[in-house]
Design an enzyme around this catalytic site. Structure first.
Site, PDB file in Angstrom:
ATOM      1  N   HIS A  78       0.847  -1.185   0.000  1.00  0.00           N
ATOM      2  CA  HIS A  78       0.000   0.000   0.000  1.00  0.00           C
ATOM      3  C   HIS A  78       0.881   1.231   0.000  1.00  0.00           C
ATOM      4  O   HIS A  78       1.940   1.234   0.627  1.00  0.00           O
ATOM      5  CB  HIS A  78      -0.920   0.020   1.238  1.00  0.00           C
ATOM      6  CG  HIS A  78      -2.082   0.937   1.067  1.00  0.00           C
ATOM      7  ND1 HIS A  78      -1.997   2.274   1.351  1.00  0.00           N
ATOM      8  CD2 HIS A  78      -3.327   0.718   0.595  1.00  0.00           C
ATOM      9  CE1 HIS A  78      -3.158   2.832   1.083  1.00  0.00           C
ATOM     10  NE2 HIS A  78      -3.982   1.913   0.610  1.00  0.00           N
ATOM     11  N   ASP A  94      -7.925  -5.514   0.069  1.00  0.00           N
ATOM     12  CA  ASP A  94      -8.424  -6.325  -1.043  1.00  0.00           C
ATOM     13  C   ASP A  94      -8.028  -7.783  -0.946  1.00  0.00           C
ATOM     14  O   ASP A  94      -8.508  -8.610  -1.727  1.00  0.00           O
ATOM     15  CB  ASP A  94      -7.904  -5.757  -2.371  1.00  0.00           C
ATOM     16  CG  ASP A  94      -8.544  -4.429  -2.667  1.00  0.00           C
ATOM     17  OD1 ASP A  94      -9.720  -4.270  -2.320  1.00  0.00           O
ATOM     18  OD2 ASP A  94      -7.877  -3.549  -3.216  1.00  0.00           O
TER      19      ASP A  94
HETATM   20  N1  CMC Z   1       4.280  -7.565  -4.751  1.00  0.00           N
HETATM   21  C1  CMC Z   1       5.622  -7.562  -4.909  1.00  0.00           C
HETATM   22  N2  CMC Z   1       6.398  -6.462  -4.787  1.00  0.00           N
HETATM   23  C2  CMC Z   1       5.783  -5.308  -4.526  1.00  0.00           C
HETATM   24  C3  CMC Z   1       4.382  -5.233  -4.351  1.00  0.00           C
HETATM   25  C4  CMC Z   1       3.632  -6.422  -4.464  1.00  0.00           C
HETATM   26  N3  CMC Z   1       2.295  -6.401  -4.315  1.00  0.00           N
HETATM   27  N4  CMC Z   1       4.020  -3.953  -4.085  1.00  0.00           N
HETATM   28  C5  CMC Z   1       5.139  -3.246  -4.089  1.00  0.00           C
HETATM   29  N5  CMC Z   1       6.213  -4.052  -4.358  1.00  0.00           N
HETATM   30  C6  CMC Z   1       7.625  -3.647  -4.409  1.00  0.00           C
HETATM   31  C7  CMC Z   1       7.915  -2.894  -5.696  1.00  0.00           C
HETATM   32  O1  CMC Z   1       8.376  -3.760  -6.718  1.00  0.00           O
HETATM   33  C8  CMC Z   1       8.973  -1.922  -5.246  1.00  0.00           C
HETATM   34  O2  CMC Z   1      10.203  -2.614  -5.204  1.00  0.00           O
HETATM   35  P1  CMC Z   1      11.580  -1.799  -5.522  1.00  0.00           P
HETATM   36  O3  CMC Z   1      11.694  -0.752  -4.452  1.00  0.00           O
HETATM   37  O4  CMC Z   1      12.623  -2.867  -5.408  1.00  0.00           O
HETATM   38  O5  CMC Z   1      11.419  -1.232  -6.891  1.00  0.00           O
HETATM   39  C9  CMC Z   1       8.578  -1.580  -3.800  1.00  0.00           C
HETATM   40  O6  CMC Z   1       7.825  -2.716  -3.341  1.00  0.00           O
HETATM   41  C10 CMC Z   1       7.734  -0.314  -3.682  1.00  0.00           C
HETATM   42  O7  CMC Z   1       6.647  -0.427  -4.601  1.00  0.00           O
HETATM   43  P2  CMC Z   1       5.990   0.833  -5.347  1.00  0.00           P
HETATM   44  O8  CMC Z   1       5.261   0.350  -6.540  1.00  0.00           O
HETATM   45  O9  CMC Z   1       7.028   1.902  -5.541  1.00  0.00           O
HETATM   46  O10 CMC Z   1       4.982   1.317  -4.222  1.00  0.00           O
HETATM   47  P3  CMC Z   1       3.723   2.221  -4.443  1.00  0.00           P
HETATM   48  O11 CMC Z   1       3.447   2.900  -3.151  1.00  0.00           O
HETATM   49  O12 CMC Z   1       3.878   3.091  -5.647  1.00  0.00           O
HETATM   50  O13 CMC Z   1       2.564   1.165  -4.804  1.00  0.00           O
HETATM   51  C11 CMC Z   1       0.735  -0.300  -4.649  1.00  0.00           C
HETATM   52  C12 CMC Z   1       1.559   0.782  -3.938  1.00  0.00           C
HETATM   53  C13 CMC Z   1      -0.524  -0.614  -3.836  1.00  0.00           C
HETATM   54  C14 CMC Z   1       0.258   0.229  -6.036  1.00  0.00           C
HETATM   55  C15 CMC Z   1       1.605  -1.582  -4.835  1.00  0.00           C
HETATM   56  O14 CMC Z   1       1.994  -2.073  -3.575  1.00  0.00           O
HETATM   57  C16 CMC Z   1       0.891  -2.665  -5.657  1.00  0.00           C
HETATM   58  O15 CMC Z   1       0.932  -2.633  -6.889  1.00  0.00           O
HETATM   59  N6  CMC Z   1       0.202  -3.637  -4.957  1.00  0.00           N
HETATM   60  C17 CMC Z   1      -0.578  -4.644  -5.631  1.00  0.00           C
HETATM   61  C18 CMC Z   1      -1.903  -4.035  -6.052  1.00  0.00           C
HETATM   62  C19 CMC Z   1      -2.853  -3.850  -4.871  1.00  0.00           C
HETATM   63  O16 CMC Z   1      -3.045  -4.757  -4.070  1.00  0.00           O
HETATM   64  N7  CMC Z   1      -3.490  -2.678  -4.824  1.00  0.00           N
HETATM   65  C20 CMC Z   1      -4.521  -2.375  -3.837  1.00  0.00           C
HETATM   66  C21 CMC Z   1      -4.170  -1.242  -2.942  1.00  0.00           C
HETATM   67  S1  CMC Z   1      -5.274  -1.164  -1.527  1.00  0.00           S
HETATM   68  C22 CMC Z   1      -6.809  -0.781  -2.190  1.00  0.00           C
HETATM   69  C23 CMC Z   1      -6.893   0.602  -2.666  1.00  0.00           C
HETATM   70  O17 CMC Z   1      -6.741   1.520  -1.839  1.00  0.00           O
HETATM   71  O18 CMC Z   1      -7.163   0.779  -3.858  1.00  0.00           O
END
Ligand code: CMC
Length: 428
Positions: A306, A363
């Protein structure tokens, strides 16, 4: 406002930016004069360090796993409140007194029907249309039907539009489902609760009476409350940005629905259940964990991570308990829940997930519950949209009433060609 400043030094000059203090949470420094004084913008793709507005609705402390609506912890609301009570709280700032709750519930129930002509819209969609495609279209189309509540300068019209949106979303979502399975639409039954009415419109048929299962009703109520608002997330920011131009509320909420659809946001509940089904067996979990950690593989564990929660998602805790309760009541032992529980355990003890502070989010378990209740996977995000409408309209109303509100207009760091002269086609 505090009497402290942040000083920015550039080219031998100092510029002071006042530090503003909220009631709780990180302070911000006010950079509104930055461009005028320095000729520079701030650069913050994804708004990771930017407060786009001030708001008194929802507070999140991502480090501590805290989510408060108007100061009340989400777990207390999920346990004790009705969805109508939470809707009133988000819209008006205080928990309603008995008569206020009665009047509010009555008002919402009097707006649950759709203009009859809207039913013909559904027939324009393919039967296999994604419900979110239908939701975007039909909610946007409400602006063509309810002209008496589109003047955003009139607070009374704004409130009527808000009531209409909250009241009609269950009807719109249930009709999207009914259309996909080829069953007749059911009119709302205002003697039922908000969630009970939605369950009946979705799973009932005109040929026989429908009895609402109280355990399922409670689970749906909790799911709706847990999704009701989440401060300035992508779809809420979309609603605010659309609304900042003066667009009508129905168009703004349709924009929010479009944003919510994406798998990184509301679409994650659908993606999470599909992923759990694809894993299928606890034996295959290590393979998927390895893929999630592999930099060359775009795969992510859906329902994990998140932007704001870096400890745990307080909504996920309630969701997990609700999943157990619903499966027990319905007498279902879903192998998907076993995969989910095992995956959670393995991921939570894995260094990659610990270091990156990746925890199950709301989720992760909601899909298991919705699946057990009988919703097809592609309805999951539509249910999220239904519940989040309350937060969207509360945030939209707050923005319109804010004297500091301006049209949202971010700037950019331009990296394209500087000015150059046109070259005729035969000279390129
Ligand atoms: N599985 C594996 N690695 C992950 C994941 C994951 N679900 N989420 C983040 N990472 C890694 C990512 O690869 C990155 O690694 P590095 O620093 O080595 O490049 C690091 O963690 C930080 O990730 P980010 O994408 O920069 O983080 P963000 O804050 O931009 O993204 C997120 C947040 C929710 C989009 C992301 O965690 C994700 O894509 N999760 C899966 C989708 C999901 O479950 N979304 C629902 C969110 S809750 C409901 C809502 O509010 O909509």
């Amino acid at each position: 406002m505090t009497d402290r400043n942040v000083t920015l030094s550039t080219e031998g000059k100092d510029f002071n930016y006042p530090i503003l203090e909220g009631s709780v949470g990180p302070e911000v420094f006010d950079v509104r004069k930055l461009y005028g004084q320095t000729g520079m913008f701030t650069y913050d793709p994804g708004f990771t360090s930017t407060a786009s507005c001030q708001s008194a609705i929802t507070y999140i402390d991502g480090e501590k796993g805290v989510l408060l609506h108007r100061g009340y912890p989400i777990d207390q609301l999920a346990e004790n409140s009705t969805f109508m009570e939470v809707a009133y709280l988000l819209l008006h700032g205080e928990l309603p007194k008995g008569s206020e709750l009665h009047d509010f519930t009555y008002t919402i129930s009097r707006h649950t029907m759709l203009h009859e002509q809207l039913a013909t819209f559904y027939r324009g969609f393919r039967r296999d249309a994604h419900p979110m495609a239908i939701m975007c279209g039909v909610v946007g189309a409400l602006s063509a039907f309810y002209h008496d509540s589109t003047d955003i300068t009139d607070p009374e019209q704004r409130m009527i539009a808000s009531h209409r949106l909250i009241a009609k979303m269950p009807t719109i979502a249930a009709m999207a489902y009914k259309y996909s399975v080829g069953q007749p639409f059911l009119y709302p039954d205002n003697s039922l609760s908000y969630t009970g009415n939605f369950l009946r419109m979705t799973f009932g048929v005109p040929a026989e009476p429908y009895a609402v299962n109280p355990v399922v009703e409670r689970a749906m109520r909790r799911i709706f409350i847990l999704h009701a608002d989440h401060e300035q997330n992508a779809s809420t920011s979309t609603v605010r940005l659309a609304g900042s131009s003066g667009a009508n509320p129905f168009a703004c909420i349709a924009a929010g629905i479009a944003c919510l659809w994406g798998p990184a946001h509301g679409g994650a509940n659908e993606a999470a259940l599909n992923m759990l089904r694809e894993i299928g067996d606890v034996k295959r979990i290590p393979e998927y964990i390895a893929r999630a950690k592999d930099k060359d593989d775009p795969f992510r564990l859906m329902g994990f991570g998140h932007r704001v929660y870096k400890n745990f998602d307080p909504r996920a805790k309630v969701m997990k308990a609700t999943a157990d309760e619903v499966l027990k009541e319905l007498g279902k032992s879903d192998p998907v829940l076993d995969v989910a529980k095992e995956l959670e355990q393995i991921a939570l003890s894995d260094d990659y997930f610990i270091e990156k502070k990746l925890y199950p989010n709301v989720d992760f378990y909601s899909g298991v519950i919705l699946n057990a209740i009988g919703f097809p996977t592609d309805m999951f995000t539509a249910l999220f949209a239904l519940a989040r409408t309350v937060g969207w309209v509360a945030q939209w109303n707050e923005m319109i009433s804010d004297p500091e509100q301006k049209i949202g207009r971010p700037r950019q760091l331009y990296v394209g060609q500087p000015q150059r002269d046109y070259v005729p086609v035969d000279k390129r």
